[in-house]
Scaffold this active site. Sequence first.
Site, PDB file in Angstrom:
ATOM      1  N   GLY A 145      19.215 -11.470  16.256  1.00  0.00           N
ATOM      2  CA  GLY A 145      18.712 -10.653  15.171  1.00  0.00           C
ATOM      3  C   GLY A 145      19.798 -10.366  14.146  1.00  0.00           C
ATOM      4  O   GLY A 145      20.993 -10.455  14.441  1.00  0.00           O
ATOM      5  N   GLY A 178      18.424 -12.821  20.127  1.00  0.00           N
ATOM      6  CA  GLY A 178      17.069 -13.162  19.713  1.00  0.00           C
ATOM      7  C   GLY A 178      16.774 -14.641  19.749  1.00  0.00           C
ATOM      8  O   GLY A 178      15.616 -15.047  19.896  1.00  0.00           O
ATOM      9  N   ASP A 180      18.170  -7.782  25.309  1.00  0.00           N
ATOM     10  CA  ASP A 180      16.763  -7.440  25.114  1.00  0.00           C
ATOM     11  C   ASP A 180      15.936  -8.722  25.024  1.00  0.00           C
ATOM     12  O   ASP A 180      16.204  -9.662  25.753  1.00  0.00           O
ATOM     13  CB  ASP A 180      16.602  -6.541  23.875  1.00  0.00           C
ATOM     14  CG  ASP A 180      17.051  -7.211  22.585  1.00  0.00           C
ATOM     15  OD1 ASP A 180      17.703  -8.284  22.632  1.00  0.00           O
ATOM     16  OD2 ASP A 180      16.753  -6.663  21.503  1.00  0.00           O
TER      17      ASP A 180
END
Length: 362
Positions: free
Chosen positions: A69, A117, A148
């Site tokens: 990201g 990401g 994440d």
Amino acid sequence: MQTEITDEVVVGRSGSAGTIRLNRAKALNSLTLPMVRAIAKALEDFAADAEIASVVIMGEGERGFCAGGDIRALYQSGRNEGGDATAFWREEFQLNHAIAHYSKPYVALMDGITMGGGVGLSAHGSHRVVTERTRLAMPETGIGYFPDVGATWLLPRAPGETGTWMALTGLDVGAADAIHANLADHCVSSAELPELVDAIGRLPRRASAAEVNAVIAAMGREPGEARLAAHGELIDRLFAHDSVEEIVDALASEQGDFPQTTRSLIATRSPTSLKLTLRLLRAGRDSASLAECLERELGACLQILHNPDFYEGIRAAVIDKDRNPAWSPPSLAGVDDAMIDRFFISAKPPLFEKHDEKEQQP
């Protein structure tokens, strides 16, 4: 090849293959919210198109598939109420889930840097291709964040404690270790990727996942030695503990370059991020679905916006670039259980109406 060109994502087709090309080469194809939305829309359109048998996603340029990201944008959003960051995480995580459950073969070409990401865009797919240039990592503990994009579902399902090592150290690995960690399936020469896309596109419009896999396997090459596999017994033994302090103590008691280098590296990471990451990994190991992990991660994301290490880590890495973050608290001893408990607050509204009752293991 027919294409529809936007500023940050190029959507097109090559025969029966729908193609998605991330188009921010100067930024290592790091993700923005418009990019997440463009990818989600392309996948939705391809799923409904009877002429499309599979989807191939790749990155523009020779340096990377996707570096994650856009953390500078997340930093700025967090400093200004955090609305854009929250929207980004929500839609990115929903995209990760959609990729994991996509109705057609989804081929990710993980050529070059594939981090954060970028792992979310690739490792949840049905066909994950690495090359001799692949450098894959979840480096978040180094910027005061945590792995994440569903990594807390993927990493606990790597062999032994490989995923724990990857998450806590944040170090990048090559093609062989990406395959060993169950984050990739095949290694193909980077020079042959255009030919691979053409070959996939020549498949019939009702081509199966097995047919796509056969095309990739036919162009496969040996990825070389998996370094993490060679240290597998040591990693499994030293990283099996459920507290970061115990892991660090175990590393300190072990002789040799690998454990001592690993210990020194972990000491540079955010103490809060280390403890949060390990707690999330252990929770992910016991979870029933990717959706459950993504919900938990989103809750932690919303709380990370109030964590000083998140801003300090990004400042040191990409704003001032001094590579010298001042973590708060500065040591593991200063991070108690109550400080980590506050990251485990469910996000409202939830990402999904209900969690999948049963999820296929990666």
